[in-house]
Design a protein around this motif. Sequence first.
Motif, PDB file in Angstrom:
ATOM      1  N   LEU A   1      -1.523  35.244 -60.366  1.00 40.61           N
ATOM      2  CA  LEU A   1      -1.254  35.822 -59.047  1.00 40.61           C
ATOM      3  C   LEU A   1      -0.564  34.803 -58.148  1.00 40.61           C
ATOM      4  N   ASN A   2       0.479  35.244 -57.473  1.00 41.89           N
ATOM      5  CA  ASN A   2       1.194  34.364 -56.552  1.00 41.89           C
ATOM      6  C   ASN A   2       0.242  33.818 -55.480  1.00 41.89           C
ATOM      7  N   ASN A   3       0.401  32.552 -55.149  1.00 39.81           N
ATOM      8  CA  ASN A   3      -0.410  31.859 -54.141  1.00 39.81           C
ATOM      9  C   ASN A   3      -1.878  31.655 -54.517  1.00 39.81           C
ATOM     10  N   SER A   4      -2.239  32.011 -55.765  1.00 38.94           N
ATOM     11  CA  SER A   4      -3.607  31.695 -56.200  1.00 38.94           C
ATOM     12  C   SER A   4      -3.612  30.277 -56.770  1.00 38.94           C
ATOM     13  N   LEU A   5      -4.822  29.706 -56.862  1.00 41.74           N
ATOM     14  CA  LEU A   5      -4.938  28.326 -57.349  1.00 41.74           C
ATOM     15  C   LEU A   5      -5.024  28.303 -58.866  1.00 41.74           C
ATOM     16  N   HIS A   6      -4.413  27.293 -59.451  1.00 44.20           N
ATOM     17  CA  HIS A   6      -4.501  27.114 -60.905  1.00 44.20           C
ATOM     18  C   HIS A   6      -5.751  26.303 -61.222  1.00 44.20           C
ATOM     19  N   GLY A   7      -6.616  26.867 -62.058  1.00 47.33           N
ATOM     20  CA  GLY A   7      -7.900  26.238 -62.353  1.00 47.33           C
ATOM     21  C   GLY A   7      -7.811  24.916 -63.097  1.00 47.33           C
ATOM     22  N   LYS A   8      -6.626  24.600 -63.645  1.00 48.63           N
ATOM     23  CA  LYS A   8      -6.492  23.329 -64.363  1.00 48.63           C
ATOM     24  C   LYS A   8      -5.896  22.231 -63.494  1.00 48.63           C
TER      25      LYS A   8
END
Length: 397
Positions: A316-323
Amino acid sequence: MFQSYYEKHFPLEKLPPEIEKREFGFTPFEGGMLRHKSFINGENLRKFLCELVPSNAYYSCAYYENPEASMEDKGWLGADLIFDIDADHIPTPCNKIHDNWMCVNCGFKGKGQTPEKCPQCGSQKFEDKTWPCEICLETAKQETIKLIEMLTNDFGFSEKELKIYFSGHRGYHVHVESKTIRELDSIARKEIVDYIIGLGLDPKFHGLKTAGKTRVVNGPELHHPGWAGRIAKGVYELLLNASRNDLKKLGLRGNIIKTIIRQREVFIESWKDKTPWKLKGIGADSWMKIAQAGAKLQASKIDTVVTTDIHRLIRLNNSLHGKTALKKMQIPLSKIEAFEPLKEAVVFKNGTLTIQVSEAPEITIDNQVFGPFNNKKVELPMAAAMFLLCKGVAEVI
Ligand SMILES: [Zn+2]
Ligand SMILES: [Zn+2]
């Protein structure tokens, strides 16, 4: 930290169009996967993100009648055309320095790109640790620029129909949102993929005319549109830069390689007067090998599986990448060349954090270089600390 981002900073602009028809999926920090979710608007999505606080958030490239139903009952209405360019699929000189993998079955370890099969036991399950570095990301960006050029010049998509994103980790996404392509099935999308990677490309159909095995009569020129011009550019670049060894790898014979290297200057001059393919001493067979190799250089190294999957969940755009704790973000088409992913996608800019790092290569975040680390307690700017925590190589102390 993720929660405070979703509460205070997650923007509701630039969400996917027709959000109510999309399936959403999330991976919670505790593990597992939560999917078949849907939201009637961005505000509801944001509320959910604040409550669940997932490590990753995804939505479907597909539009559905009933996004929450099981796969068979969703009622597929179409899908955006998605391209994924990831450094995982592009061999870079630095992946041997910062990437490693381990076979889950037998524990065999290696550096660089993860193999398809374990060299020791043949298993295909690996745990890998890959790192976003500036060189890898620059390589991925150049592949993205090649792709955009094809989508606009060859396919005729307008700039408005293309959205370019940094993925938040090791690559870029290109989304085509257009009614023209929405209902294409997997097979049609595979045709597009084949065009972009130059699969089965025969230079003979793109202007390379030969007479028997020995003579090239004519060939594509730099200004030609489509793959013809691309082959010409590829050949030009190849012959301009190729070392003896590079040419040997193409399967060219020794005397041909000598001819090319000796006549390099003549060759480069000859592109100006449009007779580039008539270099003396190189036969049609050799030209064919050179043209194929040139074409390969111009193809864009997309992850082919993503584009053909018409149910794919994408970040999702503007969501954070968990890695990484970086965000997926849109880049205006005119800004891609100058875009600095490891600076512009940084979210957590305030404060510092003391962490214990087990093992990490040198990293660059927000124009600052840190590490390498080996069992070290260290106070770092928040973005760098969050990055290492998300990578799973550090703990808060
Ligand atoms: Zn193994
Ligand atoms: Zn790298």
